[in-house]
Design an enzyme around this catalytic site. Structure first.
Site, PDB file in Angstrom:
ATOM      1  N   LYS A 111       0.887  -1.355  -0.089  1.00 44.04           N
ATOM      2  CA  LYS A 111       0.058  -0.071   0.084  1.00 44.04           C
ATOM      3  C   LYS A 111       0.838   1.229   0.025  1.00 44.04           C
ATOM      4  CE  LYS A 111      -4.026  -2.311   0.751  1.00 44.04           C
ATOM      5  NZ  LYS A 111      -3.532  -3.506   0.502  1.00 44.04           N
TER       6      LYS A 111
HETATM    7  C1  PLP Z   1      -4.285  -4.431   0.069  1.00 46.74           C
HETATM    8  C2  PLP Z   1      -3.415  -5.760   0.066  1.00 46.74           C
HETATM    9  C3  PLP Z   1      -3.833  -6.758  -0.872  1.00 46.74           C
HETATM   10  C4  PLP Z   1      -4.996  -6.762  -1.822  1.00 46.74           C
HETATM   11  O1  PLP Z   1      -4.617  -5.562  -2.844  1.00 46.74           O
HETATM   12  P1  PLP Z   1      -5.958  -5.261  -3.601  1.00 46.74           P
HETATM   13  O2  PLP Z   1      -5.205  -4.062  -4.527  1.00 46.74           O
HETATM   14  O3  PLP Z   1      -6.855  -4.669  -2.519  1.00 46.74           O
HETATM   15  O4  PLP Z   1      -6.746  -6.312  -4.610  1.00 46.74           O
HETATM   16  C5  PLP Z   1      -2.974  -7.931  -0.865  1.00 46.74           C
HETATM   17  N1  PLP Z   1      -1.930  -8.090  -0.170  1.00 46.74           N
HETATM   18  C6  PLP Z   1      -1.649  -7.172   0.741  1.00 46.74           C
HETATM   19  C7  PLP Z   1      -0.566  -7.350   1.733  1.00 46.74           C
HETATM   20  C8  PLP Z   1      -2.453  -6.048   1.094  1.00 46.74           C
HETATM   21  O5  PLP Z   1      -2.083  -5.090   2.120  1.00 46.74           O
END
Ligand code: PLP
Length: 492
Positions: A111
């Site tokens: 993120k």
């Molecule tokens: C948010 C997240 C995901 C999922 O990603 P999306 O873009 O919501 O599909 C997968 N793994 C981790 C560690 C995340 O923080």
């Protein structure tokens, strides 16, 4: 100029700056560009660029109302000196495949790739649009978004940030990361509900015109740091272009040959960014969508029916414990030939009955995706097996992707070079990862951090090392029905 409009057809087209500030369209649709731009440079040219240079080129191609200098200053403020590795996104060969490590940012999850830059895009957009009031970022989180958004927006002038997370729905490390957040403009609440409750509550607040009017009187505007914000999605396109260029650079791919992408998926933002990269001209082969036991997307990709009537599982990959993947709406819109009417009817069906079935034309478009899933035990087994075989440590989310990729290759025989998106540091989910590689149960997740370091020689990421001793600043727990009232209380 590329303008942005709602997937549900309402309202007029906006500049990217205005769309970033607004977050979600007034008709509840998501902002999408009228056209997906072509790569701004020949494909081969990206192999000579740094991560920052790739990001500038890709983000600049989408956000054409920003000047080159504005984009460049946002990119450098986001990535320079804030990541643990000089190469912002190391792409490593592991076994027969490649792992793109997206987790070296300040909160140890992918993120950070988007949330390090979103505050800079937003404050730049605010100036461009002549806004003077406060922007309040409202975020529902399954664990990682919340912390990354808090870290990105903490003490950014002209902003407040409020984060809601599901009580008992995030890992102890994630919870502590959020509850210890510093910054005078940061606010964090646990809600008595799951992630979908939190997301639904935030969407309801965005769509409450009376609340918006009361806030407007105090010169406050709500916006979103969830991946429904186009300012989050676009920066994620850059790392697929970058990964492709590194595979070309190291000789794993001849320029122009296809690359498969394997993505552990929750809200569908990350994998949608890979699809956008393909539409820009990166030769993306198959998009492999990996889910955990909440396998709504696996079933959807196999049947064309999106059905949320199923038990909600709390798993060891909590950031993917999601039944309503918001960003799917952007893909469906494109596959429906930009038919807003069709999207309105699908989303109305989802609201009313928790289920929809897509047209044959959309199903055709979905054929570039493969869906698979891993349950919690398979996730742990995969971490153990990859560590023993390759000496490489996966977190639980990336392990889901690894397992689904193995299934895919076994099923199809497709050996196209692939890149697996690694979305979190194994230290962020230290309890499960320690168990998976056979370490004895420790007293808590913090003892697990130390045990993992001892067993692997890998350092604990700086943002996690001091968590145990940092004071808790945010300990509120609220009913899910009290989210709107809480927002007004905080902003008083
Ligand atoms: C948010 C997240 C995901 C999922 O990603 P999306 O873009 O919501 O599909 C997968 N793994 C981790 C560690 C995340 O923080």
């Amino acid at each position: 100029m590329i303008t942005y409009h709602s997937t549900r057809g309402g309202g007029s087209a906006l500049s990217s700056a205005a769309a970033i500030i607004q977050g979600l369209a007034a008709d509840k649709g998501l902002f999408v560009p009228d056209t997906i731009p072509a790569l701004p440079l020949p494909l081969a040219a990206f192999s000579d660029l740094s991560y920052q240079e790739v990001a500038e080129a890709i983000i600049g191609a989408f956000f054409t109302d920003f000047s080159k200098e504005e984009i460049s200053s946002c990119v450098h403020a986001a990535y320079d000196g804030r990541f643990a590795t000089d190469e912002i996104v190391p792409v490593r060969a592991v076994g027969n495949t490649h792992v793109m490590e997206l987790y070296h940012g300040p909160t140890s999850a992918f993120k950070d790739m988007a949330l390090s830059i979103l505050p800079h895009l937003m404050t730049t957009a605010r100036k461009k649009c002549g806004e003077t009031g406060t922007i309040c970022i409202l975020t529902a989180t399954s664990g990682d978004t919340g912390k990354a958004a808090l870290e990105g927006f903490a003490d950014v002038a002209g902003t407040e940030i409020i984060v809601f997370f599901p009580n008992a729905g995030v890992s102890p490390v994630q919870q502590r990361q959020m509850q210890t957040q510093e910054g005078a403009n940061t606010h964090v609440f646990a809600i008595k509900g799951n992630f979908d409750d939190a997301q639904r509550g935030v969407k309801a607040i965005f769509n409450d015109p009376e609340l918006a009017a009361r806030l407007a009187q105090a010169d406050i505007k709500l916006s979103s740091a969830n991946s429904i914000n186009i300012g989050r999605l676009v920066p994620q396109v850059a790392y697929y272009v970058y990964a492709y260029s590194r595979l070309v650079k190291d000789g794993s791919l001849a320029c122009g040959e296809p690359m498969n992408a394997v993505v552990p998926t929750g809200n569908f933002g990350n994998i949608l960014a890979a699809w956008y990269a393909g539409r820009m001209g990166v030769p993306i082969g198959k998009l492999i969508c990996a889910s955990n036991a909440n396998r709504v997307l696996t079933d959807f990709l196999r049947t064309g029916v999106y059905d949320t009537h199923r038990p909600f599982h709390l798993t060891n990959s909590p950031s993917m414990d999601i039944l309503v993947s918001s960003n799917l709406e952007r893909l469906l819109y494109a596959l429906a030939g930009d038919d807003a009417e069709e999207i309105r009817s699908l989303m109305a069906a989802l609201d009313q009955s928790g289920r929809y079935e897509v047209s044959a034309a959309i199903r055709d478009g979905l054929s570039s995706f493969y869906g698979g899933f891993a349950d919690p035990q398979e996730t742990l087994d995969t971490i153990g097996q990859v560590f023993r075989t390759h000496g490489y440590l996966l977190d639980t989310h990336t392990a889901v992707a690894w397992k689904v990729y193995e299934d895919y290759v076994r099923e199809t025989g497709d050996e196209t070079p692939a890149v697996i998106a690694s979305t979190a540091s194994p230290f962020k989910f230290s309890g499960d990862v320690a168990k998976a590689i056979g370490l004895a149960a420790a007293a808590d997740e913090f003892a697990d951090l130390r045990a993992l370091t001892a067993a692997t020689g890998l350092p604990v990421p700086t943002g996690l090392a001091d968590l145990e001793t940092k004071p808790l600043r945010h300990t509120g727990i609220i009913e899910k029905s009290d989210m709107a009232a809480t927002v007004e209380e905080v902003l008083k």
